[in-house]
Design a protein around this motif. Structure first.
Motif, mmCIF file in Angstrom:
data_model
loop_
_atom_site.group_PDB
_atom_site.id
_atom_site.type_symbol
_atom_site.label_atom_id
_atom_site.label_comp_id
_atom_site.label_asym_id
_atom_site.label_seq_id
_atom_site.Cartn_x
_atom_site.Cartn_y
_atom_site.Cartn_z
ATOM 1 N N UNK A 60 -20.808 -27.129 75.178
ATOM 2 C CA UNK A 60 -19.690 -28.080 75.209
ATOM 3 C C UNK A 60 -19.235 -28.481 73.813
ATOM 4 N N UNK A 61 -20.071 -28.236 72.811
ATOM 5 C CA UNK A 61 -19.700 -28.625 71.454
ATOM 6 C C UNK A 61 -19.077 -27.471 70.656
ATOM 7 N N UNK A 62 -18.874 -26.318 71.315
ATOM 8 C CA UNK A 62 -18.313 -25.175 70.613
ATOM 9 C C UNK A 62 -16.784 -25.228 70.622
ATOM 10 N N UNK A 63 -16.191 -24.866 69.506
ATOM 11 C CA UNK A 63 -14.736 -24.800 69.387
ATOM 12 C C UNK A 63 -14.338 -23.326 69.392
ATOM 13 N N UNK A 64 -13.574 -22.877 70.372
ATOM 14 C CA UNK A 64 -13.212 -21.450 70.419
ATOM 15 C C UNK A 64 -12.304 -21.069 69.262
ATOM 16 N N UNK A 65 -12.457 -19.834 68.821
ATOM 17 C CA UNK A 65 -11.628 -19.339 67.733
ATOM 18 C C UNK A 65 -10.197 -19.148 68.214
ATOM 19 N N UNK A 66 -9.256 -19.335 67.322
ATOM 20 C CA UNK A 66 -7.847 -19.089 67.643
ATOM 21 C C UNK A 66 -7.574 -17.600 67.513
ATOM 22 N N UNK A 67 -6.874 -17.046 68.494
ATOM 23 C CA UNK A 67 -6.575 -15.626 68.488
ATOM 24 C C UNK A 67 -5.369 -15.333 67.600
ATOM 25 N N UNK A 68 -5.536 -14.321 66.754
ATOM 26 C CA UNK A 68 -4.416 -13.843 65.960
ATOM 27 C C UNK A 68 -3.752 -12.665 66.645
ATOM 28 N N UNK A 69 -3.113 -11.808 65.882
ATOM 29 C CA UNK A 69 -2.429 -10.652 66.433
ATOM 30 C C UNK A 69 -2.369 -9.557 65.383
ATOM 31 N N UNK A 70 -2.756 -8.343 65.763
ATOM 32 C CA UNK A 70 -2.585 -7.226 64.843
ATOM 33 C C UNK A 70 -1.138 -6.748 64.850
ATOM 34 N N UNK A 71 -0.384 -7.098 65.891
ATOM 35 C CA UNK A 71 1.005 -6.664 65.970
ATOM 36 C C UNK A 71 1.880 -7.394 64.950
ATOM 37 N N UNK A 72 1.480 -8.611 64.584
ATOM 38 C CA UNK A 72 2.231 -9.349 63.568
ATOM 39 C C UNK A 72 1.553 -9.295 62.207
ATOM 40 N N UNK A 73 0.366 -8.677 62.133
ATOM 41 C CA UNK A 73 -0.334 -8.545 60.863
ATOM 42 C C UNK A 73 0.335 -7.478 60.003
ATOM 43 N N UNK A 74 0.089 -7.540 58.697
ATOM 44 C CA UNK A 74 0.686 -6.592 57.769
ATOM 45 C C UNK A 74 -0.382 -6.023 56.838
ATOM 46 N N UNK B 165 -7.706 -17.047 62.091
ATOM 47 C CA UNK B 165 -7.373 -16.508 63.412
ATOM 48 C C UNK B 165 -7.962 -15.107 63.551
ATOM 49 N N UNK B 166 -8.502 -14.830 64.730
ATOM 50 C CA UNK B 166 -9.213 -13.577 64.951
ATOM 51 C C UNK B 166 -8.264 -12.387 64.912
ATOM 52 N N UNK B 167 -8.598 -11.405 64.068
ATOM 53 C CA UNK B 167 -7.875 -10.141 64.024
ATOM 54 C C UNK B 167 -8.624 -9.033 64.738
ATOM 55 N N UNK B 168 -9.956 -9.122 64.738
ATOM 56 C CA UNK B 168 -10.748 -8.080 65.375
ATOM 57 C C UNK B 168 -12.231 -8.356 65.265
#
Length: 222
Positions: free
Chosen positions: A1-15, A82-85
């Motif tokens: 209950x004390x864990x904060x989930x990572x925010x998801x990024x996107x490889x489609x918008x990554x450069x 934000x998570x990329x992979x």
């Protein structure tokens, strides 16, 4: 209950060239996880992980953020966290590690983890065709890849056969996304679930067809 989930990024918008940070436990060092910093080096890499032709990873994200034994399975994130992979492999030659790492893109990670949470297992999508790159000749005499040519079916009653695809069909797109080489199709379909429908754009002789295909399940022996 004390864990904060990572925010998801996107490889489609990554450069290419943007910051990439690997989080892991390299070499099993004591004292907890550490971070290493590099950049996103490339997208869509195919990585061989063994001597057999099937020992391959498709559509991998490449980075020069240092990744070593013990880092595998850690997060690769952007400058905002934000998570990329998920880091999964490193490039190694006869001289040793080459400072090249590979990560499973976040879109595929999300598809797999959601499926595991919902069903307890993962079924990889499969249309059951063997493919070769088709080429067209340009006005200057050079050649350019022009799609994925169906040479034969990998199994009887495959999803492709049931949908009406024939040998010598040329697959040029899926759901409107262009296919230049077979890897484009393989990588793209990995983001779908088995049982979902995808529309393949087919060139058959002089005809252009739109064929819906319900994705099958990849057999364990293929």
């Amino acid at each position: 209950s004390n864990l904060v989930p990572i925010e998801m990024g996107s490889t489609e918008s990554a450069t290419i060239g943007q910051v990439a940070i690997a989080v892991g436990s390299p070499l099993g060092l004591d004292g907890g996880p550490s971070v290493t910093v590099g950049v996103v080096s490339a997208f869509g890499r195919q990585v061989r992980t063994g001597p057999e032709n099937v020992d391959r990873l498709f559509d991998m994200l490449q980075t020069d953020a240092p990744i070593t034994e013990g880092s595998s399975g850690g997060a690769l994130v952007d400058a905002n966290g934000r998570l990329l992979g998920i880091t999964s492999a490193i490039g190694v030659s006869s001289a040793g590690a080459e400072g090249i790492g590979f990560a499973i893109p976040v879109e595929l990670v999300t598809r797999i983890t959601d499926e595991i949470i919902e069903t307890g297992t993962v079924q990889h999508p499969f249309i059951g065709v063997q493919l070769e790159t088709a080429f067209i000749e340009n006005t200057d005499g050079s050649q350019s890849p022009a799609g994925a040519f169906v040479t034969q079916f990998a199994m009887e009653a495959s999803a492709a056969q049931e949908a009406g695809i024939l040998e010598e069909d040329l697959i040029v797109a899926y759901d409107g996304i262009a296919v230049a080489i077979p890897d484009d199709l393989i990588s793209g379909l990995r983001k779908y679930r088995a049982g979902e429908e995808v529309t393949l754009s087919i060139t058959r002789g002089t005809d252009n067809l739109e064929i819906p295909v319900v994705l099958g399940v990849r057999p364990e022996d293929i």
